[in-house]
Design an enzyme around this catalytic site. Structure first.
Site, short mmCIF file in Angstrom:
data_model
loop_
_atom_site.label_atom_id
_atom_site.label_comp_id
_atom_site.label_asym_id
_atom_site.label_seq_id
_atom_site.Cartn_x
_atom_site.Cartn_y
_atom_site.Cartn_z
N ASN A 4 -26.54 -37.02 88.24
CA ASN A 4 -26.84 -38.05 88.75
C ASN A 4 -27.99 -39.36 87.55
OD1 ASN A 4 -28.36 -40.77 89.81
ND2 ASN A 4 -29.98 -39.74 90.94
N LYS A 37 -28.47 -42.59 87.02
CA LYS A 37 -29.95 -43.39 87.31
C LYS A 37 -29.85 -44.77 86.56
CE LYS A 37 -32.95 -40.14 88.64
NZ LYS A 37 -34.51 -39.31 89.08
N HIS A 69 -31.17 -41.65 98.64
CA HIS A 69 -32.37 -41.23 97.19
C HIS A 69 -33.25 -41.82 97.40
CE1 HIS A 69 -33.45 -40.01 93.47
NE2 HIS A 69 -32.90 -39.22 92.55
N GLU A 118 -35.27 -42.39 95.53
CA GLU A 118 -36.00 -43.68 94.22
C GLU A 118 -35.07 -45.05 95.14
OE1 GLU A 118 -34.47 -42.16 90.92
OE2 GLU A 118 -36.05 -41.14 90.84
N GLU A 143 -33.95 -32.59 97.69
CA GLU A 143 -34.84 -33.49 96.54
C GLU A 143 -35.70 -33.56 96.76
OE1 GLU A 143 -32.19 -35.09 93.35
OE2 GLU A 143 -32.68 -36.60 94.47
N GLY A 160 -37.73 -35.92 88.61
CA GLY A 160 -38.89 -36.58 86.82
C GLY A 160 -39.82 -35.37 86.75
N SER A 205 -36.34 -31.64 88.91
CA SER A 205 -36.54 -30.95 87.39
C SER A 205 -35.66 -29.48 87.31
CB SER A 205 -38.24 -30.31 87.78
OG SER A 205 -38.94 -31.90 87.69
P1 PGA Z 1 -34.66 -35.06 87.99
O1 PGA Z 1 -33.91 -35.71 89.42
O2 PGA Z 1 -33.49 -33.83 87.44
O3 PGA Z 1 -34.71 -36.31 86.49
O4 PGA Z 1 -35.74 -34.74 88.55
C1 PGA Z 1 -32.98 -35.68 89.90
C2 PGA Z 1 -32.66 -36.31 91.39
O5 PGA Z 1 -33.47 -37.89 90.87
O6 PGA Z 1 -31.34 -36.63 91.41
#
Ligand code: PGA
Length: 266
Positions: free
Chosen positions: A16, A18, A101, A103, A178, A184, A224
């Site tokens: 991903n 982003k 997601h 976010e 998730e 993150g 992460s």
């Molecule tokens: P991250 O993000 O690996 O940076 O924690 C995962 C995601 O949001 O899909």
């Protein structure tokens, strides 16, 4: 929890990206991936930003790396400035789409009902939805994790996903656990925490889709994931793959995460 690895046919390691990378960087990444990814590696998918979709799809055409969009509008066309529809996503060369997601739930106030309409839009346009669910730190502390996961899953599947999955030649469906507190933050879920949530989600999938359809669904962990923690998570029988954010922007780190599944099967 540990023991036999998960079913190989459910493997999927997804990047991903982003709101990162420009076109030249994305193309260089895909060329490197094509050169360095072993033929027997776990299936992978790249989810770039919308403007990068055609270039990434062109670079990965003919490979076993799939391409997906990071979002989809519930409607197939209309007056929705700034949004992107299923037909446009398919036309750009993508076959997968992220739905729900955290976010987007946070930044765009996406409700479970709206996520469900997005999953339905994906199926309608022969795109495979990769649905994201997960609890916040507060919800976990309050003991509401399973309630939140069940509600998010039920909302996302409420608009006929079971019928879409049962239809012959239907696209695939994948689910990513998730936990919001792990995204993150560098604070990855332990293999025990991830497995516990995955067992619960697999049971919920069976309840909502029937055991046969539920058994085909890749269940990914995201939050992460890094080369350092991927092998320990990948040996869990409940973890079919990963949804990787930050660590997927570096080709070497992403390849090393994919190889965690190679090692898990041997
Ligand atoms: P991250 O993000 O690996 O940076 O924690 C995962 C995601 O949001 O899909």
């Amino acid at each position: 929890m540990t023991g036999a690895p998960s079913a190989p046919e459910r493997r999927l390691v997804a990047a991903n990206w982003k709101m990162h990378l420009l076109r030249a960087e994305a193309i260089a990444f895909c060329r490197g991936l094509g050169e360095l990814l072993p033929k027997d590696a776990a299936p992978a998918a790249i989810f770039p930003g919308f403007p990068l979709l055609p270039a990434v799809a062109a670079e990965l055409a003919g490979s076993f790396v799939a391409v997906g969009a990071q979002d989809i509008h519930p409607d197939d066309q209309g007056a929705h400035t700034g949004d992107v529809s299923g037909p446009q996503i398919a036309d750009a060369g993508a076959t997968w789409v992220l739905c729900g997601h955290s976010e987007r739930r946070r930044d765009h106030a996406e409700s479970d009902e709206r996520v469900g309409r997005k999953v339905a839009a994906a199926f309608r346009n022969r795109l495979s939805p990769l649905l994201c669910v997960g609890e916040t730190r507060e919800e976990r502390r309050a003991g509401h994790t399973f309630e939140v996961l069940a509600r998010q899953l039920e909302g996302a599947l409420a608009q006929g996903a079971n019928r879409s999955l049962a239809a012959s030649g239907a696209p695939r469906f994948a689910l990513a656990y998730e936990p919001v507190w792990a995204i993150g933050t560098g604070e990855v879920a332990t293999p025990e925490t991830a497995s516990e949530a995955h067992v619960f989600l697999r049971d919920e999938l069976s309840r909502q889709l029937g055991a046969a359809a539920a058994g085909t669904v890749p269940l990914l962990y995201g939050g992460s994931v890094a080369p350092e923690n991927a092998p320990a998570l990948a040996v869990s029988r409940e973890v079919d793959g990963f949804l990787v954010g930050g660590a997927s922007l570096d080709l070497g780190r992403f390849l090393s995460i994919i190889s965690a599944f190679g090692r898990a099967t041997t």
